[in-house]
Motif scaffolding. Structure first.
Motif, short mmCIF file in Angstrom:
data_model
loop_
_atom_site.label_atom_id
_atom_site.label_comp_id
_atom_site.label_asym_id
_atom_site.label_seq_id
_atom_site.Cartn_x
_atom_site.Cartn_y
_atom_site.Cartn_z
N THR A 161 49.69 42.46 38.95
CA THR A 161 49.68 42.64 40.41
C THR A 161 48.27 42.92 40.92
N CYS A 162 47.45 43.55 40.08
CA CYS A 162 46.06 43.83 40.49
C CYS A 162 45.32 42.53 40.82
N HIS A 163 45.76 41.40 40.27
CA HIS A 163 45.04 40.13 40.45
C HIS A 163 45.69 39.26 41.52
N GLY A 174 48.47 42.55 32.55
CA GLY A 174 48.77 43.46 33.66
C GLY A 174 49.14 44.82 33.08
N GLU A 175 48.28 45.78 33.32
CA GLU A 175 48.36 47.07 32.66
C GLU A 175 49.73 47.74 32.77
N ILE A 176 50.33 47.65 33.93
CA ILE A 176 51.51 48.47 34.21
C ILE A 176 52.82 47.81 33.77
N GLY A 219 39.65 41.56 35.75
CA GLY A 219 39.67 42.79 36.55
C GLY A 219 40.48 43.89 35.92
N CYS A 220 41.80 43.68 35.82
CA CYS A 220 42.67 44.75 35.31
C CYS A 220 42.24 45.10 33.88
N ASP A 221 42.49 46.34 33.52
CA ASP A 221 41.83 47.04 32.41
C ASP A 221 41.31 46.23 31.23
N LYS A 222 42.20 45.56 30.50
CA LYS A 222 41.77 44.95 29.24
C LYS A 222 41.25 43.54 29.44
N THR A 251 42.08 46.25 41.64
CA THR A 251 42.21 47.16 40.50
C THR A 251 42.20 48.61 40.98
N CYS A 252 42.60 49.52 40.10
CA CYS A 252 42.65 50.94 40.46
C CYS A 252 41.29 51.36 41.01
N MET A 253 41.33 52.07 42.16
CA MET A 253 40.09 52.28 42.93
C MET A 253 39.41 53.61 42.65
#
Ligand code: FES
Length: 561
Positions: free
Chosen positions: A55-57, A87-89, A123-126, A196-198
């Protein structure tokens, strides 16, 4: 560039007849509307991590469009290719298990398809560490582009953001300080936009470090997702990669030990995610450069906290961006960095930031070295009888009164065991206890972000906000607390963590950089003789991973890559 080796003729499909390979390639490209006009242009691959699961993307398509426009304007030919997206979550058990898989897949696609340069859009973590590992191993001209951080939201008048505030709301709810209605209101506002997480979590940290390594055009780490700044940075990256492809500037030729020491110093100055330590080691290894936990510790000895972003500070990534972002930080840190380190475009860091003028109010979020926001050593490397090969503690996110602490161990055998038993009052836990989580390292469980075990509910309700927690797991970059992570060797590899029993005394001394199990050697030897390694998973990727992943202190990459 030689037209025989580049553009659409690079990496010919093997039919045993190169002439036929070129002919059939042109025939199929003709079906997609390409013609002679296109054949001599440099091909720029664009690794696309758009996925409904990430979802971050969700705004990635407009970033990809912007990159494509830049490539076309500069005379290149953009070819988008999809890769695994992490997607991290929504991923189980942890995205870290798949970082190396994504790195392998992306590297092989860069090698296999014709491309003279590559834009890695993540973008998202990994996703970003996997892409950098891939791009460096494939050793094609490369630039990273990230989706950018989310904008902040609002919960009943409080400015909030993912995910330091997610954890704060959840901890408050567990402690009975936040009612279910407020928690539900938070659920609707913590992730108020795409991106991504801000906070300075893993995604933001890796974006900043990518810019510090010179693998991203300046100013790209923090432009918010969906902003004009984000799109202009994407267009500029598309233009730049075409000229990099023409000049054949290769990442392994520009990256040096100085690049990685700069990144470690930036990591300390932003009090970034502990995850970045593992990722940087893996990325450096792909460039043939060794960095160690001792380097991390040394990098922090004289670097104070300069960025006022959560979890170590108060602000968010949009504030960091408004303050000028990474170019301003690099200027603030200039005396501590090697600005002659080369960057992906072939220039040096000093070239990139030379003309950059900070905005007027930059010191709201970025401090000067003379007036820092916090002390030195945000992240420290520990060693001792509990972690002979090292462990990591984010000192800036820990409680001062626990930085030197000795207490009895309470052992949890796995993240599942901890989830099942941690709130059981029969355990008789006190604030003095040291919570031990094991079998959560790379081999044991793919190294999930399970290290910041929750404070047991009954202690939280008595006002206990923090306890010493020790594990071979990771923790989210958005988390906080006195949490010792990445103990190496891990329990599943026979590290001393496997030998701890309830009631053993554990001693943490952050100043001395030590983490010790206070049990005598003869007793430990007896326990070691009784210990048996876990069985490897029976099949598939999980088996490959367990058999080939290396320990956290060297980056948790595969031993064959
Ligand atoms: Fe994607 Fe935080 S969940 S960056």
């Amino acid at each position: 560039m030689s037209s025989e080796l580049t553009g659409i003729y690079r990496n010919l499909t093997s039919y045993g007849d190169p002439g036929f390979s070129r002919f059939i390639r042109r025939a199929f490209l003709a079906s997609a509307g390409y013609d002679q006009e296109d054949y001599d242009r440099p091909i720029i691959g664009i690794a696309d991590t758009t996925s409904d699961y990430t979802t971050c993307h969700r705004q990635m398509p407009e970033v990809i469009d912007a990159v494509k426009r830049g490539v076309l304007e500069a005379g290149g030919l953009p070819f988008v290719f999809s890769t695994i997206s992490l997607g991290e979550i929504l991923i189980s058990p942890t995205s870290m298990l798949y970082r190396n898989l994504m790195a392998m897949e992306t590297e092989e696609m860069i090698r296999a398809y014709p491309m003279d340069g590559v834009i890695l859009a993540g973008g998202c973590d990994k996703t970003v560490p996997a892409q950098l590992m891939a791009g460096i191993s494939a050793n094609r001209p490369m630039l990273s582009v990230v989706i950018g951080p989310m904008m902040t939201g609002d919960v009943r008048g409080q400015r909030v953001g993912a995910c330091t505030d997610c954890r704060r709301f959840w901890a408050g709810y567990r402690a009975g300080e936040i009612d279910p209605e407020t928690l539900q209101a938070a659920e609707q506002s913590l992730c108020s936009t795409g991106g991504t997480c801000m906070v300075m979590g893993s995604a933001s940290t890796m974006a900043c470090l990518t810019e510090a390594l010179g693998l991203m055009l300046p100013g790209g780490a923090a432009c918010p997702s969906g902003s004009g700044d984000r799109l202009r940075h994407s267009v500029a990256s598309g233009r730049a990669i075409v000229s990099m492809a023409r000049s054949e500037i290769l990442p392994r030729d520009v990256l040096s030990r100085a690049s990685f020491m700069n990144a470690l110093r930036v990591l300390q100055s932003i009090s970034g995610s502990t995850n970045a330590v593992v990722h940087l080691m893996a990325i450096a290894r792909r460039a043939g450069i060794e960095i160690t936990l001792a380097d991390l510790d040394a990098a922090g000895r004289d670097i104070p906290l300069l960025v006022n972003c959560k979890p170590a500070g108060a602000n968010y990534l949009e504030d960091f961006h408004k303050a000028g972002g990474m170019p301003v930080l690099l200027k603030a840190l200039a005396e501590k960095l090697d600005l002659n380190a080369r960057v992906a475009t072939g220039e040096t860091l000093v070239d990139l930031i030379a003309g950059f003028k900070p905005p007027g109010d930059w010191q709201q979020t970025i401090a000067s070295s003379a007036k820092p926001y916090g002390g030195t050593g945000s992240l420290v490397a520990l060693k001792g009888s509990l972690a002979p090969d090292g462990a990591v503690l984010k000192r800036a996110a820990a409680s001062a009164h626990l930085l030197k602490h000795t207490g009895p161990a309470m052992v949890f055998e796995s993240p599942e065991d901890a989830a099942h038993r941690i709130d059981d009052e029969a355990l008789g836990l006190t604030a003095e206890h040291v919570l031990i989580l094991r079998n959560a390292g790379p081999v044991g469980a793919g190294m999930p972000e399970a290290g910041s075990l929750p404070i047991p509910r009954y202690l939280a309700r008595q006002g206990v906000k923090d306890m010493v927690r020790v594990s071979d797991a990771r923790m989210s970059g958005t988390a906080y607390g006195t949490v010792v992570l990445h103990c190496a060797p891990e329990a599943a590899a026979g590290g001393p963590l496997a030998l701890v029993r309830n009631g053993d005394l554990i001693a943490l001394d952050a100043e001395q950089r030590s983490i010790d199990l206070l049990v005598d050697a003869a007793e430990l030897q007896e326990r070691r003789e009784q210990w048996r390694p876990p069985e490897a998973p029976e099949r598939g990727y999980a088996r490959l991973y367990a058999q080939h992943v290396m320990q956290a202190d060297t980056g948790a990459d595969f031993d064959f890559l």
